[in-house]
Enzyme design. Structure first.
Site, PDB file in Angstrom:
ATOM      1  N   ARG A   1       0.835  -1.219   0.000  1.00 36.93           N
ATOM      2  CA  ARG A   1       0.000   0.000   0.000  1.00 36.93           C
ATOM      3  C   ARG A   1       0.861   1.258   0.000  1.00 36.93           C
ATOM      4  NH1 ARG A   1      -2.010   2.339   4.548  1.00 36.93           N
ATOM      5  NH2 ARG A   1      -2.333   0.353   5.592  1.00 36.93           N
TER       6      ARG A   1
ATOM      7  N   TYR B   1     -11.612  16.180 -18.006  1.00 35.57           N
ATOM      8  CA  TYR B   1     -12.151  14.817 -17.986  1.00 35.57           C
ATOM      9  C   TYR B   1     -13.378  14.769 -17.059  1.00 35.57           C
ATOM     10  CZ  TYR B   1     -12.255   9.799 -17.181  1.00 35.57           C
ATOM     11  OH  TYR B   1     -12.644   8.488 -17.091  1.00 35.57           O
TER      12      TYR B   1
ATOM     13  N   ASP C   1      -2.859  17.420 -16.092  1.00 28.77           N
ATOM     14  CA  ASP C   1      -3.227  16.092 -16.576  1.00 28.77           C
ATOM     15  C   ASP C   1      -2.729  16.019 -18.023  1.00 28.77           C
ATOM     16  OD1 ASP C   1      -4.494  13.917 -17.746  1.00 28.77           O
ATOM     17  OD2 ASP C   1      -6.396  14.225 -16.687  1.00 28.77           O
TER      18      ASP C   1
ATOM     19  N   LYS D   1      -4.253   4.692 -20.198  1.00 26.94           N
ATOM     20  CA  LYS D   1      -4.303   5.082 -21.611  1.00 26.94           C
ATOM     21  C   LYS D   1      -2.976   4.782 -22.291  1.00 26.94           C
ATOM     22  CE  LYS D   1      -8.299   6.424 -20.123  1.00 26.94           C
ATOM     23  NZ  LYS D   1      -8.584   7.762 -19.670  1.00 26.94           N
TER      24      LYS D   1
HETATM   25  C1  LIG Z   1      -9.115   8.324 -18.524  1.00 27.43           C
HETATM   26  C2  LIG Z   1      -8.719   9.668 -18.059  1.00 27.43           C
HETATM   27  C3  LIG Z   1      -8.662   9.980 -16.704  1.00 27.43           C
HETATM   28  C4  LIG Z   1      -9.057   8.989 -15.635  1.00 27.43           C
HETATM   29  O1  LIG Z   1      -8.189   7.888 -15.650  1.00 27.43           O
HETATM   30  P1  LIG Z   1      -8.613   6.443 -15.056  1.00 27.43           P
HETATM   31  O2  LIG Z   1      -7.343   5.680 -15.201  1.00 27.43           O
HETATM   32  O3  LIG Z   1      -9.747   5.924 -15.882  1.00 27.43           O
HETATM   33  O4  LIG Z   1      -8.992   6.666 -13.626  1.00 27.43           O
HETATM   34  C5  LIG Z   1      -8.254  11.248 -16.336  1.00 27.43           C
HETATM   35  N1  LIG Z   1      -7.920  12.171 -17.263  1.00 27.43           N
HETATM   36  C6  LIG Z   1      -7.963  11.902 -18.583  1.00 27.43           C
HETATM   37  C7  LIG Z   1      -7.580  12.964 -19.550  1.00 27.43           C
HETATM   38  C8  LIG Z   1      -8.365  10.646 -19.030  1.00 27.43           C
HETATM   39  O5  LIG Z   1      -8.429  10.399 -20.334  1.00 27.43           O
END
Ligand SMILES: *Cc1c(COP(=O)(O)O)cnc(C)c1O
Length: 389
Positions: free
Chosen positions: A53, A107, A179, A204
């Site tokens: 963890r 997002y 992000d 992704k």
């Molecule tokens: C998919 C995504 C997220 C969230 O990610 P998860 O791994 O699904 O929690 C956040 N920001 C962007 C731009 C995304 O495409």
């Protein structure tokens, strides 16, 4: 290993393969093993707690070292999802009474966190009216602690002027969180222009094969130490098996991104010139509102996401997106296989239709998340589907 100095240090393609991925000290295995263990014996004379963890399982630390090298940051942390990463990052900076300025397009999960959950904790959010850095200054107050934006937004693929925003925030003593999921560390390293915390949905492009959920943070050793402290109690840790898959995926990140972006550019140019298409959006298209910014802040490509509006009704478009041979109808992006979705039915379903139109997101808009197939096959697929076949 520091990747900050890209001129003298190893290049991203090499770091993607080698950084963090040493031979296993116990066995000499070339690949980092999956240490599927929740806890570890105390080493002799040492009482440092090693517990999965806490993010210090060796399969987790391998992926963290690779990510820090690719982001050109001092340190990195792997978490159980992109949302765990963004929530942990925000709470590592903000508390009751603090204020956040955020980009207008984020997002969906991030929007829910900012609109529904943070206000309950006494954290207020203002959205900057647009991507113009002056709008961010206008939206800021004395209590503003954090500026949050996405490197490339969904679905209009607006490209933030990250260096300008980072410099303005720094001058005001405000922390920055980006992000950078749609760019990946191959097309943008926000730490290199002074962003404090860089977040990725590892689900992704980093993972790259649509087979895991993960998130990452990168930044200074101090910022990551504080985020790790919070990880200990929020508990959004990455399982060792997912950490292994993430590290394996990242080894091919540079070559995959090159093809994702080649496909993105080729498909965007095809769509922009197609008589059945009203509008195509891609950061490097000359008529994109941020093509100038993109040329400055994205290196080596615009990514694999392309958005377009066919000259069709929304229900005709629904039929169109069901006609592809190679492009599957599903949300998400970043995998080797191409996917398609309609923002009005997925990411922007909760937004009233009128507001969507105001924002330039008509109901017939289509978002393509291009994989690494041959671009000619993807273009043939689009050409055929647009011809109604
Ligand atoms: C998919 C995504 C997220 C969230 O990610 P998860 O791994 O699904 O929690 C956040 N920001 C962007 C731009 C995304 O495409």
């Amino acid at each position: 290993m520091r990747a900050g100095d890209q001129r003298n240090g190893p290049r991203p393609d090499t770091l993607a393969v080698h950084a963090g991925s040493g031979p296993d000290p116990a066995t000499g295995a070339v690949v980092t093993p999956i240490y599927q263990s929740s806890t570890f014996l105390y080493p002799a004379g040492d009482r440092a707690l090693q517990y999965t963890r806490y993010g210090n399982n060796p399969t987790q630390t391998a992926v963290q070292e690779k990510l820090a090298a690719l982001e050109g940051a001092e340190a990195a942390l792997a978490l159980s999802s992109g949302m765990a990463a963004i929530a942990t990052a925000i709470l590592s900076v903000c508390g009751r009474g603090d204020h956040i300025v955020a980009a207008p397009a984020l997002y969906g999960g991030t929007h829910s966190l900012l609109d529904r959950e943070l206000p309950r904790l006494g954290i207020e959010v203002t959205y900057a009216e647009d991507v113009d850095p002056a709008a961010w200054e206008r939206a800021s107050r004395d209590e503003t602690r954090l500026w949050l934006w996405e490197a490339i937004s969904n679905p209009l693929l607006r490209v933030a002027d990250g260096p300008a925003l980072a410099a303005l925030a720094r001058a005001r003593g405000i922390t920055t969180l980006v992000d950078a999921t749609f760019a990946s560390p191959i097309h943008q390293r926000p730490a290199s222009f002074g962003v404090d915390l860089v977040m990725q949905s590892g689900t992704k492009y980093l993972g790259g094969h649509s087979d895991l959920i993960a998130g990452t943070l990168a930044g200074s050793a101090e910022r990551i130490r504080r985020a790790t402290e919070l990880l200990h109690v929020l508990g959004g840790s990455l399982d060792p098996h997912a950490a292994f898959l993430l590290e394996r995926g990242m080894k091919t990140l540079a070559v995959r991104m090159a093809r994702h972006s080649e496909n993105g550019r080729a498909v965007a140019e095809f769509l922009a010139g197609h008589p059945g298409v009203e509008r195509a959006h891609y950061p490097t298209l000359p008529d994109h509102p941020d093509s100038g910014v993109a040329a400055r802040v994205l290196t080596g490509g615009g990514g694999g996401v392309v958005t377009f509006v066919p000259r069709l009704t929304a229900s005709e478009t629904e039929a169109l997106v069901g006609r592809f041979r190679w492009i599957g109808l599903a949300p998400s992006l970043g995998g080797v296989e191409s996917l398609v979705s309609m923002p009005s039915m997925t990411s922007h379903r909760m937004m009233p239709a009128e507001k969507r139109r105001e924002r330039g997101i008509p109901d017939a808009m289509v978002r393509l998340a291009l994989g690494i197939e041959d671009p000619s096959d993807l273009i043939d697929d689009l050409d055929r589907a647009l011809a109604g076949r």
